[in-house]
Scaffold this active site. Sequence first.
Site, PDB file in Angstrom:
ATOM      1  N   LYS A  78       0.852  -1.193   0.000  1.00 25.84           N
ATOM      2  CA  LYS A  78       0.000   0.000   0.000  1.00 25.84           C
ATOM      3  C   LYS A  78       0.889   1.244   0.000  1.00 25.84           C
ATOM      4  O   LYS A  78       1.799   1.353   0.813  1.00 25.84           O
ATOM      5  CB  LYS A  78      -0.900  -0.005   1.243  1.00 25.84           C
ATOM      6  CG  LYS A  78      -1.804  -1.223   1.332  1.00 25.84           C
ATOM      7  CD  LYS A  78      -2.548  -1.297   2.649  1.00 25.84           C
ATOM      8  CE  LYS A  78      -1.658  -1.566   3.826  1.00 25.84           C
ATOM      9  NZ  LYS A  78      -2.392  -1.933   5.060  1.00 25.84           N
TER      10      LYS A  78
ATOM     11  N   THR B 146      -7.303   9.725   8.325  1.00 21.70           N
ATOM     12  CA  THR B 146      -7.046   8.445   7.652  1.00 21.70           C
ATOM     13  C   THR B 146      -6.958   7.280   8.641  1.00 21.70           C
ATOM     14  O   THR B 146      -6.431   6.221   8.299  1.00 21.70           O
ATOM     15  CB  THR B 146      -5.721   8.514   6.860  1.00 21.70           C
ATOM     16  OG1 THR B 146      -4.656   8.846   7.783  1.00 21.70           O
ATOM     17  CG2 THR B 146      -5.767   9.540   5.748  1.00 21.70           C
TER      18      THR B 146
ATOM     19  N   GLY C   9      -7.513   4.082  10.235  1.00 23.71           N
ATOM     20  CA  GLY C   9      -8.225   2.851   9.878  1.00 23.71           C
ATOM     21  C   GLY C   9      -8.291   2.544   8.389  1.00 23.71           C
ATOM     22  O   GLY C   9      -9.009   1.625   7.984  1.00 23.71           O
ATOM     23  N   THR C  10      -7.525   3.266   7.576  1.00 26.29           N
ATOM     24  CA  THR C  10      -7.571   2.991   6.121  1.00 26.29           C
ATOM     25  C   THR C  10      -7.105   1.562   5.813  1.00 26.29           C
ATOM     26  O   THR C  10      -7.718   0.866   4.999  1.00 26.29           O
ATOM     27  CB  THR C  10      -6.702   3.985   5.318  1.00 26.29           C
ATOM     28  OG1 THR C  10      -5.428   4.104   5.954  1.00 26.29           O
ATOM     29  CG2 THR C  10      -7.347   5.343   5.199  1.00 26.29           C
ATOM     30  N   GLY C  11      -6.021   1.139   6.478  1.00 23.63           N
ATOM     31  CA  GLY C  11      -5.474  -0.199   6.195  1.00 23.63           C
ATOM     32  C   GLY C  11      -6.418  -1.299   6.657  1.00 23.63           C
ATOM     33  O   GLY C  11      -6.620  -2.298   5.956  1.00 23.63           O
ATOM     34  N   CYS C  12      -7.006  -1.118   7.841  1.00 26.12           N
ATOM     35  CA  CYS C  12      -7.967  -2.105   8.357  1.00 26.12           C
ATOM     36  C   CYS C  12      -9.157  -2.218   7.411  1.00 26.12           C
ATOM     37  O   CYS C  12      -9.616  -3.311   7.060  1.00 26.12           O
ATOM     38  CB  CYS C  12      -8.489  -1.675   9.727  1.00 26.12           C
ATOM     39  SG  CYS C  12      -7.216  -1.510  10.972  1.00 26.12           S
TER      40      CYS C  12
HETATM   41  N1  LIG Z   1      -4.916  10.321   1.493  1.00 26.15           N
HETATM   42  C1  LIG Z   1      -5.255   9.218   0.821  1.00 26.15           C
HETATM   43  N2  LIG Z   1      -5.981   9.313  -0.327  1.00 26.15           N
HETATM   44  C2  LIG Z   1      -6.354   8.230  -1.012  1.00 26.15           C
HETATM   45  N3  LIG Z   1      -6.056   6.963  -0.638  1.00 26.15           N
HETATM   46  C3  LIG Z   1      -5.331   6.800   0.498  1.00 26.15           C
HETATM   47  C4  LIG Z   1      -4.887   7.901   1.277  1.00 26.15           C
HETATM   48  N4  LIG Z   1      -4.186   7.410   2.354  1.00 26.15           N
HETATM   49  C5  LIG Z   1      -4.194   6.084   2.224  1.00 26.15           C
HETATM   50  N5  LIG Z   1      -4.879   5.697   1.104  1.00 26.15           N
HETATM   51  C6  LIG Z   1      -5.143   4.342   0.648  1.00 26.15           C
HETATM   52  O1  LIG Z   1      -5.665   3.629   1.769  1.00 26.15           O
HETATM   53  C7  LIG Z   1      -5.233   2.280   1.730  1.00 26.15           C
HETATM   54  C8  LIG Z   1      -4.475   1.973   3.015  1.00 26.15           C
HETATM   55  O2  LIG Z   1      -3.154   2.452   2.857  1.00 26.15           O
HETATM   56  P1  LIG Z   1      -2.200   2.940   3.996  1.00 26.15           P
HETATM   57  O3  LIG Z   1      -2.774   4.195   4.599  1.00 26.15           O
HETATM   58  O4  LIG Z   1      -0.856   3.028   3.377  1.00 26.15           O
HETATM   59  O5  LIG Z   1      -2.274   1.744   5.034  1.00 26.15           O
HETATM   60  P2  LIG Z   1      -2.213   1.710   6.629  1.00 26.15           P
HETATM   61  O6  LIG Z   1      -3.505   2.289   7.136  1.00 26.15           O
HETATM   62  O7  LIG Z   1      -2.062   0.242   6.907  1.00 26.15           O
HETATM   63  O8  LIG Z   1      -1.035   2.529   7.037  1.00 26.15           O
HETATM   64  C9  LIG Z   1      -4.380   2.149   0.452  1.00 26.15           C
HETATM   65  O9  LIG Z   1      -5.194   1.714  -0.602  1.00 26.15           O
HETATM   66  C10 LIG Z   1      -3.890   3.581   0.224  1.00 26.15           C
HETATM   67  O10 LIG Z   1      -3.536   3.815  -1.107  1.00 26.15           O
HETATM   68  C1  LIG Z   2      -6.784  -2.167  17.124  1.00 21.88           C
HETATM   69  C2  LIG Z   2      -6.053  -1.582  15.977  1.00 21.88           C
HETATM   70  N1  LIG Z   2      -5.778  -2.347  14.904  1.00 21.88           N
HETATM   71  C3  LIG Z   2      -5.113  -1.824  13.855  1.00 21.88           C
HETATM   72  C4  LIG Z   2      -4.713  -0.503  13.859  1.00 21.88           C
HETATM   73  C5  LIG Z   2      -3.969   0.091  12.698  1.00 21.88           C
HETATM   74  O1  LIG Z   2      -4.884   0.570  11.802  1.00 21.88           O
HETATM   75  P1  LIG Z   2      -4.476   0.873  10.274  1.00 21.88           P
HETATM   76  O2  LIG Z   2      -5.701   1.013   9.501  1.00 21.88           O
HETATM   77  O3  LIG Z   2      -3.502  -0.150   9.788  1.00 21.88           O
HETATM   78  O4  LIG Z   2      -3.632   2.172  10.363  1.00 21.88           O
HETATM   79  P2  LIG Z   2      -3.788   3.492  11.169  1.00 21.88           P
HETATM   80  O5  LIG Z   2      -5.202   3.674  11.549  1.00 21.88           O
HETATM   81  O6  LIG Z   2      -2.884   3.346  12.342  1.00 21.88           O
HETATM   82  O7  LIG Z   2      -3.340   4.509  10.183  1.00 21.88           O
HETATM   83  C6  LIG Z   2      -5.037   0.272  14.968  1.00 21.88           C
HETATM   84  N2  LIG Z   2      -4.680   1.568  15.028  1.00 21.88           N
HETATM   85  N3  LIG Z   2      -5.701  -0.289  16.025  1.00 21.88           N
END
Ligand SMILES: Nc1ncnc2c1ncn2[C@@H]1O[C@H](COP(=O)(O)OP(=O)(O)O)[C@@H](O)[C@H]1O
Ligand SMILES: Cc1ncc(COP(=O)(O)OP(=O)(O)O)c(N)n1
Length: 264
Positions: A173, A208, A210-213
């Site tokens: 990602k 943002t 929780g985007t990854g979850c």
């Molecule tokens: N500002 C943003 N605009 C559009 N897509 C985003 C943005 N931030 C994250 N994403 C997307 O959200 C998803 C989760 O990515 P990311 O934020 O890198 O993961 P995590 O939450 O695990 O750190 C990916 O598909 C990424 O491209």
């Molecule tokens: C309970 C819990 N699980 C996972 C995460 C991480 O969430 P994620 O969507 O990967 O990223 P951020 O929200 O930290 O950007 C969490 N914070 N809590």
Amino acid sequence: MKKVLSIAGSDSSGGAGIQADIKTMIAHGSYAMTVITVLTAQNTTGVYGISEVAPEFVENQLDCVFTDIFPDAVKIGMVYNAAIIHSIAGKLKQYQARNIVLDPVMVATSGGRLLSDDSIESLKTELMPLADLITPNIPEAECLCGFGIHSRLDMVRAAKEIAATYAGSILIKGGHLFESADDFLLIQDRKGSEEVWFPGTKIDNPNTHGTGCTLSAAIACNLAAGAEMKVAVKKAKDYVSGALAANLDLGQGSGPLDHGFQLT
Ligand SMILES: Nc1ncnc2c1ncn2[C@@H]1O[C@H](COP(=O)(O)OP(=O)(O)O)[C@@H](O)[C@H]1O
Ligand SMILES: Cc1ncc(COP(=O)(O)OP(=O)(O)O)c(N)n1
């Protein structure tokens, strides 16, 4: 109705973890089930406490789910320690779980550690081999491949390096690194391998959390519904973009996504 299981940690503020997964699953028309690994005392500004669930109780939850309502897909998020990882891996093998999406959650974007340092090896040797898809963000991918990721080329190299040891697909990602939010998918399955870029325009929203979850839970729902891997990822990315673009603004830090955006 497709049944989807989230094995993850609870986020008291509702933005990530189990709570984000349940919201995502409901928005996808799936039946949501949960196995809770840890409780976090967390909000939009940080993680302020972690209380682990005993590994035996994680197994107890898994037994209850798998012996009664067998899930069509499983999403794994925060697993926290080696003992919990061992319990999860044993039960997933015992029940021959299918469509496993592993988000190798290590550190919250707000800074809190979500995986203990001595558990990374267990994650690699016990859980990653069971996953149909692994979805690291840039820092997680750096930890798994052992080198820094600073470009799209590095993302491809990292995916190949990680995939070399596993049979499943890898989605790197790009949310953390670039002006754009491009994600890279290396598909590996019985049919062979394929490389797919998912271009993403960076949405100007600081909320943002929780985007990854959300992305991994949405992929699990799409796989449960029978979508092939690249379609499952594309639809999930579109869902995250929609939930970000809805511009919900809650809390004093990085706030949660709007899972109701399709209703408005
Ligand atoms: N500002 C943003 N605009 C559009 N897509 C985003 C943005 N931030 C994250 N994403 C997307 O959200 C998803 C989760 O990515 P990311 O934020 O890198 O993961 P995590 O939450 O695990 O750190 C990916 O598909 C990424 O491209
Ligand atoms: C309970 C819990 N699980 C996972 C995460 C991480 O969430 P994620 O969507 O990967 O990223 P951020 O929200 O930290 O950007 C969490 N914070 N809590």
